[in-house]
Design a protein around this motif. Structure first.
Motif, PDB file in Angstrom:
ATOM      1  N   TYR A  34      -2.220  -6.070   5.161  1.00  0.00           N
ATOM      2  CA  TYR A  34      -1.149  -5.498   5.981  1.00  0.00           C
ATOM      3  C   TYR A  34      -1.448  -4.026   6.267  1.00  0.00           C
ATOM      4  N   LEU A  92      -3.218   3.305  -3.312  1.00  0.00           N
ATOM      5  CA  LEU A  92      -2.842   2.008  -3.874  1.00  0.00           C
ATOM      6  C   LEU A  92      -1.700   1.398  -3.054  1.00  0.00           C
ATOM      7  N   VAL A  93      -1.893   0.137  -2.622  1.00  0.00           N
ATOM      8  CA  VAL A  93      -0.865  -0.585  -1.861  1.00  0.00           C
ATOM      9  C   VAL A  93      -0.706  -1.986  -2.440  1.00  0.00           C
ATOM     10  N   ALA A  94       0.385  -2.644  -2.095  1.00  0.00           N
ATOM     11  CA  ALA A  94       0.607  -4.010  -2.564  1.00  0.00           C
ATOM     12  C   ALA A  94      -0.172  -5.018  -1.733  1.00  0.00           C
ATOM     13  N   ASP A  95      -0.413  -4.686  -0.468  1.00  0.00           N
ATOM     14  CA  ASP A  95      -1.047  -5.638   0.462  1.00  0.00           C
ATOM     15  C   ASP A  95      -2.011  -4.876   1.361  1.00  0.00           C
ATOM     16  N   SER A  96      -3.282  -4.931   1.033  1.00  0.00           N
ATOM     17  CA  SER A  96      -4.263  -4.162   1.806  1.00  0.00           C
ATOM     18  C   SER A  96      -4.531  -4.775   3.182  1.00  0.00           C
ATOM     19  N   GLU A 139      -5.717  -2.602  -3.598  1.00  0.00           N
ATOM     20  CA  GLU A 139      -4.573  -3.219  -4.271  1.00  0.00           C
ATOM     21  C   GLU A 139      -4.666  -3.022  -5.786  1.00  0.00           C
ATOM     22  N   GLU A 140      -5.824  -2.550  -6.227  1.00  0.00           N
ATOM     23  CA  GLU A 140      -6.062  -2.331  -7.659  1.00  0.00           C
ATOM     24  C   GLU A 140      -6.971  -1.108  -7.811  1.00  0.00           C
ATOM     25  N   GLN A 174       1.973   2.860  -2.823  1.00  0.00           N
ATOM     26  CA  GLN A 174       2.508   2.851  -4.176  1.00  0.00           C
ATOM     27  C   GLN A 174       2.044   4.061  -4.989  1.00  0.00           C
ATOM     28  N   GLN A 175       0.816   4.487  -4.752  1.00  0.00           N
ATOM     29  CA  GLN A 175       0.271   5.605  -5.528  1.00  0.00           C
ATOM     30  C   GLN A 175      -0.916   6.211  -4.784  1.00  0.00           C
TER      31      GLN A 175
END
Length: 486
Positions: free
Chosen positions: A89, A83-87, A69-70, A14-15
């Motif tokens: 995974y 940054l990811v939605a699901d670490s 994730e944060e 994501q970032q």
């Protein structure tokens, strides 16, 4: 060592804060205590702790990049933050990338289900070894690369261990690998990033509700394994299990089934059954096998079907099938000098206990008594405890309730929970003895020549887990010693 950009391949990022180009990854870690200089630290939210609490510690220990994730409120110029939605995974995919995606370089088959995973995976390992292949195994009992045995700590290892083992298998020349896939592993995304040549579903019964909370969640966890298969894989299910077809509902893999009763792509039936083996008809061909019981007929049929789906020759597969032995701690038999039979089995669910006892009951003579010794693990699904008692008492002449890895629970409370499944008219044939060794010895004292003692629940395990300490304890060893002492 690997370029960070390559480690992140196929991860939905994501970032990024920092410069990806400047970082080489020397190791992967999700445990901050294992971080070293050049590590990529993945902050995973677990059941007991949150890896995000240890990001600063990981950086202090040498991590050059972190997956989160944060994002933290303050970042360091010397560290890259992804940054990811699901670490969880991301950890699986990163591990696969870091070790060169080993699952793509051999044929990996996963086995899932409540009962039979270990036996099916082990039998497939034996079968393909017998067929002349170099094979890897990932199981509850042990991991293997050819003849090299590696101790197992979990049914399915964490993604880093898992991909490292698969890498070692590839480097050692393995053609195939067979692994157990637990429902925990699916939910925790330990198999993320792996490419499977096939998946096998054995059955699903009451278990692990302490983790999944509901039976529906448990089914969905098993099903997701099949949902995630690609179009080149096969999805093999037990047609006789009422949830067997559920596994295939959304998969794009080649759908196949096996069964003893229902219409299926692969069929079998038991013609004769004895304590030393059984005669089966498998797709119309008779074969004598060394395992016994309908539950093992299903296991063997699943193994046969998988081998055919992996393009092996039918005659060679059937010939090899007759040589196979069960996994350690699965229906292992022995006999005392006085003629008492002993059976050690891993059965630790109501359905597994019933299947084993039903098999014993079908083979015994009218005068032979069945004496069952079992307990239930602490800090695990409590709702199955009375069901275990009910299953045992349906086929046992005497029933001894005892301890089985009480962990942090009071063993006497676990026994009381099991006793709740003992009907009033069955209390006369039930004994409760917390000391497992004493319970096994008492079972032998109650036995007459020809009687059958089933010691269930621990199977291959060599310990009793009491208040966080694993004490040496081996059901087979205790039973053999008891037989020799008398």
């Amino acid at each position: 060592m690997m370029d960070l950009k390559k480690v992140l391949h196929a991860i939905p990022v994501q970032q990024v804060v920092g410069n990806l180009e400047e970082v080489d990854v020397h190791s992967l870690c999700f445990d901050s205590r294992k971080v070293e200089l050049g590590s990529l630290f993945i902050a995973v939210r677990g059941v007991q702790t949150d890896g995000h609490l240890f990001v600063d510690k990981a950086i202090t220990s040498g991590a050059r990049a972190v997956i989160v994730e944060e994002l933290p409120k303050e970042t360091l110029d010397s560290v890259v933050y992804i940054l990811v939605a699901d670490s969880a995974y991301a950890l699986g995919v990163a591990a696969a990338n870091f070790y060169g995606n080993p699952a793509e370089q051999l044929k990996l088959v996963g086995v899932t289900g409540t009962n039979g995973k270990t036996t099916v995976a082990t039998l497939l390992f034996q079968l393909f070894t017998e067929l002349g292949y170099h094979v890897g195994l990932l199981s509850t009992v042990q991991n293997q690369i050819g003849t090299k045995v590696i101790p197992a700590t979990h049914t399915t290892p964490d993604p880093i261990q898992l991909n490292k083992l698969l890498r070692d298998m590839v480097d050692d020349g393995c053609d195939y690998a067979f692994m157990e896939v637990s429902s925990h592993a699916v939910v925790q995304k330990r198999i993320a990033g792996l490419v499977f040549a096939g998946a096998i579903f054995t059955n699903i019964t009451h278990d692990h509700l302490d983790f999944h909370k509901t039976f529906d969640n448990y089914i969905k966890a098993k099903k997701k394994f099949f949902d995630d298969l690609d179009a080149n894989a096969f999805a093999l299910t037990n047609a006789d299990d009422r949830n067997g077809q559920v596994m295939l509902q959304n998969t794009v893999a080649h759908r196949k089934s096996y069964g003893l009763r229902s219409g299926a792509d692969f069929k079998a039936k038991v013609i004769e059954s004895h304590f030393d083996g059984m005669l089966m008809s498998v797709d119309g061909q008779e074969v004598w096998v060394k395992l016994i019981g309908d539950f093992n007929a299903y296991n063997l049929l699943a193994v046969y079907a998988a081998a055919i789906l992996l393009e092996q020759e039918t005659v060679k597969v059937l010939t090899a099938l007759s040589t196979l032995k069960g996994a350690e701690g699965r229906f292992e038999t022995m006999k005392s000098a006085s003629g008492v039979f002993g059976i050690v089995d891993y059965a630790h669910t109501p359905d597994a206990v019933e299947n084993v006892l039903k098999t014993i009951s079908s083979l015994r003579r009218p005068e032979q008594k069945i004496i069952t010794v079992l307990g239930c693990g602490g800090d695990r699904d409590k709702t199955k405890r009375p069901e275990m008692a009910a299953a045992a008492l349906r086929y046992s002449d005497r029933f001894l309730i005892t301890s089985d890895n009480p962990r942090t629970e009071d063993p006497y409370q676990i026994i009381r929970d099991i006793e709740a499944g003992v009907a009033a008219d069955q209390k006369v044939k039930t004994l409760s003895i917390a000391d497992r060794k004493e319970a096994i010895r008492t079972a032998y004292q109650l036995a007459s020549p020809g009687d059958i003692i089933l010691v269930a629940g621990k199977g291959h395990e060599k310990y009793q887990d009491i208040q966080g300490v694993k004490h040496h304890f081996d059901d087979k060893e205790v039973l053999e010693n008891t037989f020799n002492e008398q």
